[in-house]
Structures are given as C-alpha cells and as structure tokens.
Design a protein around this motif. Structure first.
Motif, PDB file in Angstrom:
ATOM      1  N   GLN A   1       0.828  -1.204   0.000  1.00 51.98           N
ATOM      2  CA  GLN A   1       0.000   0.000   0.000  1.00 51.98           C
ATOM      3  C   GLN A   1       0.866   1.260   0.000  1.00 51.98           C
ATOM      4  O   GLN A   1       0.602   2.211  -0.736  1.00 51.98           O
ATOM      5  N   GLY A   2       1.920   1.240   0.813  1.00 50.02           N
ATOM      6  CA  GLY A   2       2.822   2.395   0.871  1.00 50.02           C
ATOM      7  C   GLY A   2       3.553   2.611  -0.438  1.00 50.02           C
ATOM      8  O   GLY A   2       3.751   3.743  -0.879  1.00 50.02           O
ATOM      9  N   PHE A   3       3.976   1.502  -1.071  1.00 50.51           N
ATOM     10  CA  PHE A   3       4.697   1.613  -2.338  1.00 50.51           C
ATOM     11  C   PHE A   3       3.777   2.147  -3.429  1.00 50.51           C
ATOM     12  O   PHE A   3       4.178   2.959  -4.266  1.00 50.51           O
ATOM     13  N   ALA A   4       2.517   1.704  -3.416  1.00 48.81           N
ATOM     14  CA  ALA A   4       1.544   2.188  -4.400  1.00 48.81           C
ATOM     15  C   ALA A   4       1.320   3.692  -4.222  1.00 48.81           C
ATOM     16  O   ALA A   4       1.222   4.439  -5.206  1.00 48.81           O
ATOM     17  N   ALA A   5       1.248   4.132  -2.974  1.00 53.68           N
ATOM     18  CA  ALA A   5       1.067   5.563  -2.700  1.00 53.68           C
ATOM     19  C   ALA A   5       2.278   6.361  -3.185  1.00 53.68           C
ATOM     20  O   ALA A   5       2.143   7.476  -3.708  1.00 53.68           O
ATOM     21  N   LYS A   6       3.480   5.780  -3.019  1.00 55.17           N
ATOM     22  CA  LYS A   6       4.694   6.462  -3.468  1.00 55.17           C
ATOM     23  C   LYS A   6       4.701   6.583  -4.988  1.00 55.17           C
ATOM     24  O   LYS A   6       5.077   7.621  -5.535  1.00 55.17           O
ATOM     25  N   ILE A   7       4.281   5.527  -5.678  1.00 54.34           N
ATOM     26  CA  ILE A   7       4.206   5.570  -7.147  1.00 54.34           C
ATOM     27  C   ILE A   7       3.238   6.665  -7.580  1.00 54.34           C
ATOM     28  O   ILE A   7       3.528   7.458  -8.482  1.00 54.34           O
ATOM     29  N   LEU A   8       2.081   6.730  -6.934  1.00 59.49           N
ATOM     30  CA  LEU A   8       1.075   7.727  -7.293  1.00 59.49           C
ATOM     31  C   LEU A   8       1.592   9.140  -7.050  1.00 59.49           C
ATOM     32  O   LEU A   8       1.368  10.043  -7.868  1.00 59.49           O
ATOM     33  N   ALA A   9       2.302   9.340  -5.935  1.00 59.98           N
ATOM     34  CA  ALA A   9       2.849  10.666  -5.624  1.00 59.98           C
ATOM     35  C   ALA A   9       3.874  11.083  -6.675  1.00 59.98           C
ATOM     36  O   ALA A   9       3.885  12.225  -7.143  1.00 59.98           O
ATOM     37  N   HIS A  10       4.756  10.151  -7.052  1.00 61.12           N
ATOM     38  CA  HIS A  10       5.753  10.438  -8.092  1.00 61.12           C
ATOM     39  C   HIS A  10       5.061  10.752  -9.417  1.00 61.12           C
ATOM     40  O   HIS A  10       5.475  11.672 -10.142  1.00 61.12           O
ATOM     41  N   ALA A  11       4.041   9.974  -9.744  1.00 64.37           N
ATOM     42  CA  ALA A  11       3.336  10.166 -11.005  1.00 64.37           C
ATOM     43  C   ALA A  11       2.683  11.539 -11.065  1.00 64.37           C
ATOM     44  O   ALA A  11       2.779  12.242 -12.081  1.00 64.37           O
ATOM     45  N   ALA A  12       2.037  11.938  -9.971  1.00 66.32           N
ATOM     46  CA  ALA A  12       1.376  13.249  -9.931  1.00 66.32           C
ATOM     47  C   ALA A  12       2.379  14.382 -10.068  1.00 66.32           C
ATOM     48  O   ALA A  12       2.157  15.353 -10.795  1.00 66.32           O
ATOM     49  N   ALA A  13       3.520  14.271  -9.373  1.00 65.57           N
ATOM     50  CA  ALA A  13       4.566  15.294  -9.476  1.00 65.57           C
ATOM     51  C   ALA A  13       5.116  15.347 -10.898  1.00 65.57           C
ATOM     52  O   ALA A  13       5.389  16.424 -11.440  1.00 65.57           O
ATOM     53  N   GLY A  14       5.285  14.170 -11.523  1.00 63.89           N
ATOM     54  CA  GLY A  14       5.761  14.121 -12.901  1.00 63.89           C
ATOM     55  C   GLY A  14       4.784  14.764 -13.867  1.00 63.89           C
ATOM     56  O   GLY A  14       5.188  15.443 -14.817  1.00 63.89           O
ATOM     57  N   GLY A  15       3.496  14.573 -13.621  1.00 64.74           N
ATOM     58  CA  GLY A  15       2.478  15.205 -14.453  1.00 64.74           C
ATOM     59  C   GLY A  15       2.518  16.713 -14.367  1.00 64.74           C
ATOM     60  O   GLY A  15       2.434  17.413 -15.384  1.00 64.74           O
ATOM     61  N   LEU A  16       2.669  17.228 -13.146  1.00 62.91           N
ATOM     62  CA  LEU A  16       2.763  18.681 -12.955  1.00 62.91           C
ATOM     63  C   LEU A  16       3.998  19.240 -13.650  1.00 62.91           C
ATOM     64  O   LEU A  16       3.943  20.280 -14.305  1.00 62.91           O
ATOM     65  N   LEU A  17       5.129  18.545 -13.505  1.00 61.76           N
ATOM     66  CA  LEU A  17       6.364  18.996 -14.129  1.00 61.76           C
ATOM     67  C   LEU A  17       6.226  19.011 -15.647  1.00 61.76           C
ATOM     68  O   LEU A  17       6.686  19.942 -16.321  1.00 61.76           O
ATOM     69  N   SER A  18       5.580  18.003 -16.207  1.00 59.58           N
ATOM     70  CA  SER A  18       5.373  17.927 -17.648  1.00 59.58           C
ATOM     71  C   SER A  18       4.535  19.108 -18.139  1.00 59.58           C
ATOM     72  O   SER A  18       4.854  19.734 -19.159  1.00 59.58           O
ATOM     73  N   GLU A  19       3.468  19.433 -17.415  1.00 61.64           N
ATOM     74  CA  GLU A  19       2.624  20.562 -17.789  1.00 61.64           C
ATOM     75  C   GLU A  19       3.395  21.869 -17.770  1.00 61.64           C
ATOM     76  O   GLU A  19       3.255  22.712 -18.659  1.00 61.64           O
TER      77      GLU A  19
END
Length: 269
Positions: A9-27
């Motif tokens: 569960q913690g690893f999944a949350a970490k993946i999601l957090a990284h993904a969201a930050a990556g999306g913001l950076l891409s925008e």
C-alpha cells in the motif's frame, strides 16, 4: 515489505505521488499531464529493478539514472508523448529522489543560503524540520527568493543575484525529490507572504501553481538565536509583530503568530 522498505500500500502511494509530481512537471514544461504522469509513475514502479543496477554502489549512481531515463522515455512514448520529455522526467525522478535517498541526503528542507552566510546557513541546517512540511530557507522578497549558483553563491558569473520567482521555485520543488503533492510548504525567507507589498506575494503564487498550502512571512524573517525565529521589523528582530500568512491553492486562508514556536520548541520541549 518491498525493497523500498514500504508495504504494498505504501509503495503504491509512493508511485502515485511520483506520477502526480511528474504530471505537474510535464505541464510546466509545455507537455501533457498524462505523459509526465506515466513517465514518473512507471519509472518509480520499476525502481526495484533499477536498484539492482550498479548494485555495489550505495551512493549516487549515474548508471541507475540513465536506466530510469530509458524507462521514463519509453513510458512517455507508450502514452503518446515524446521520448526525450519522458526521459528527462524519469531521470529527474530517480536522481532527485531514489539516488538522494540511498545517499542519505533526502530531507524536509531546501537550503538556499550561501555557506558564506554562516549564521543563516547554520540556522537552516539546524534540525528544525517537520517531516510533514517542506521548508525552503533563503533570502526572500514578496516576489522571489534568491537561488544558488554552481559555486554555492547567490550570484551569477556577472555578479547579478539569482532570482527564483514562483514558477522557478515550483520547478525546484518538483525536482527536489523532497516534496509530494499536497505536502505543505513554508518559505523561510523575508516578506515571502507580504500582502502589503504585493496583492499576490510569492507564497500565494506558489500555492496556486502546486495546489497546496504555502506559508510565507508577512515581514522580515529573523534568527534571534540558534533556537528561535521571528517575523518582525527589519531592525528590531526581538519584536514578533509580523505574521505567517498561509495560502492554499492561490487563496489567503489565514495568519499565525510571527514567533516560530515549532522551531523554538525543538530545543525547548
């Protein structure tokens, strides 16, 4: 427990957090959210496999960063984006998070003071960290904070001060590996939340860009000793007449006393 030390569960949350930050950076780089989301998220999902590369190196590994770039680029292409953009996102995600984490360099602060500012740099390095907040220390104004050059000073090669406005500061935060979406930020610099100087001060603009809560000083931010800090007049640091103004998603939501109780209590429980 996974290799990261987290449960599933913690690893999944970490993946999601990284993904969201990556999306913001891409925008912010002119790309699409979904491409950065895929690049950063999949790179983090493959972090266990990337960890096995250059396994004898427990410090920063360029080989692992390159591998992350390849994974990020491939994920970006698979989602309809450009390989180069995804590679940059994957590399940043690895270099400024997993590699710093393995080197023991990850923490809840960004110190933008030059080491030549002995007192201020030392105060920022003192252990006044809140694990749930990213503290950004540095010289500030209502519209920017001073950044660091490659030689560790606050000036460029021509002697001009390095200026980080809200957009540049948000990129620094996203690339730091020390922030996850939704985490509050405190700008520990003078006037960064001064509503009298600007209708939209730095802390307010940053909170709108990152969609999180950002606090900034309404006046000058002083270190009165190694264990106490206050917001107040420029030449009278003992008088905490100022406030910490708090902004959420680009809106002023409240103010707190200018004496930094959290920092003070660290050495005075």
């Amino acid at each position: 427990m996974l290799g990261s030390g987290l449960n599933a569960q913690g690893f999944a949350a970490k993946i999601l957090a990284h993904a969201a930050a990556g999306g913001l950076l891409s925008e912010m780089q002119g790309g699409k959210f979904k491409h950065g989301f895929a690049a950063a998220g999949i790179t983090q999902a493959f972090s266990g496999g990337i960890d096995t590369i250059d396994a004898g190196n427990t410090g920063f590994s360029a080989a692992r960063v390159i591998a992350a770039a390849v994974v990020g680029g491939t994920a970006s292409v698979a989602s309809g984006g450009k390989f180069a953009n995804g590679a940059i996102t994957g590399a940043f995600s690895r270099a400024f998070n997993d590699e710093l984490e393995s080197s023991g360099q990850k923490g809840g602060k960004i110190n933008l003071f030059s080491k030549k500012d002995v007192l201020l740099y030392g105060a920022a390095e003192a252990k006044f960290d809140d694990p749930n907040t990213l503290d950004i220390w540095g010289h500030g104004t209502a519209s920017y904070m001073n950044g660091l050059s490659s030689d560790g000073s606050n000036y460029d090669a021509n002697g001009n001060p390095i200026v980080l406005d809200a957009k540049a500061l948000s990129e620094l935060v996203l690339n730091s590996g020390q922030w996850s979406p939704g985490m509050p930020i405190r700008l520990r610099g003078c006037n960064t939340g001064n509503l009298d100087a600007l209708a939209n001060p730095l802390a307010m603009e940053l909170s709108g860009i990152l969609n999180t809560t950002v606090s900034g000083a309404s006046w000058y931010y002083h270190t009165n000793a190694i264990d106490s800090f206050s917001v107040g007049p420029k030449y009278f640091p003992i008088f905490a007449f100022g406030t910490w103004n708090e902004f959420s998603n680009g809106v002023h939501v409240g103010s707190n006393n200018g004496f930094d109780i959290r920092a003070y209590k660290k050495n005075n429980p």
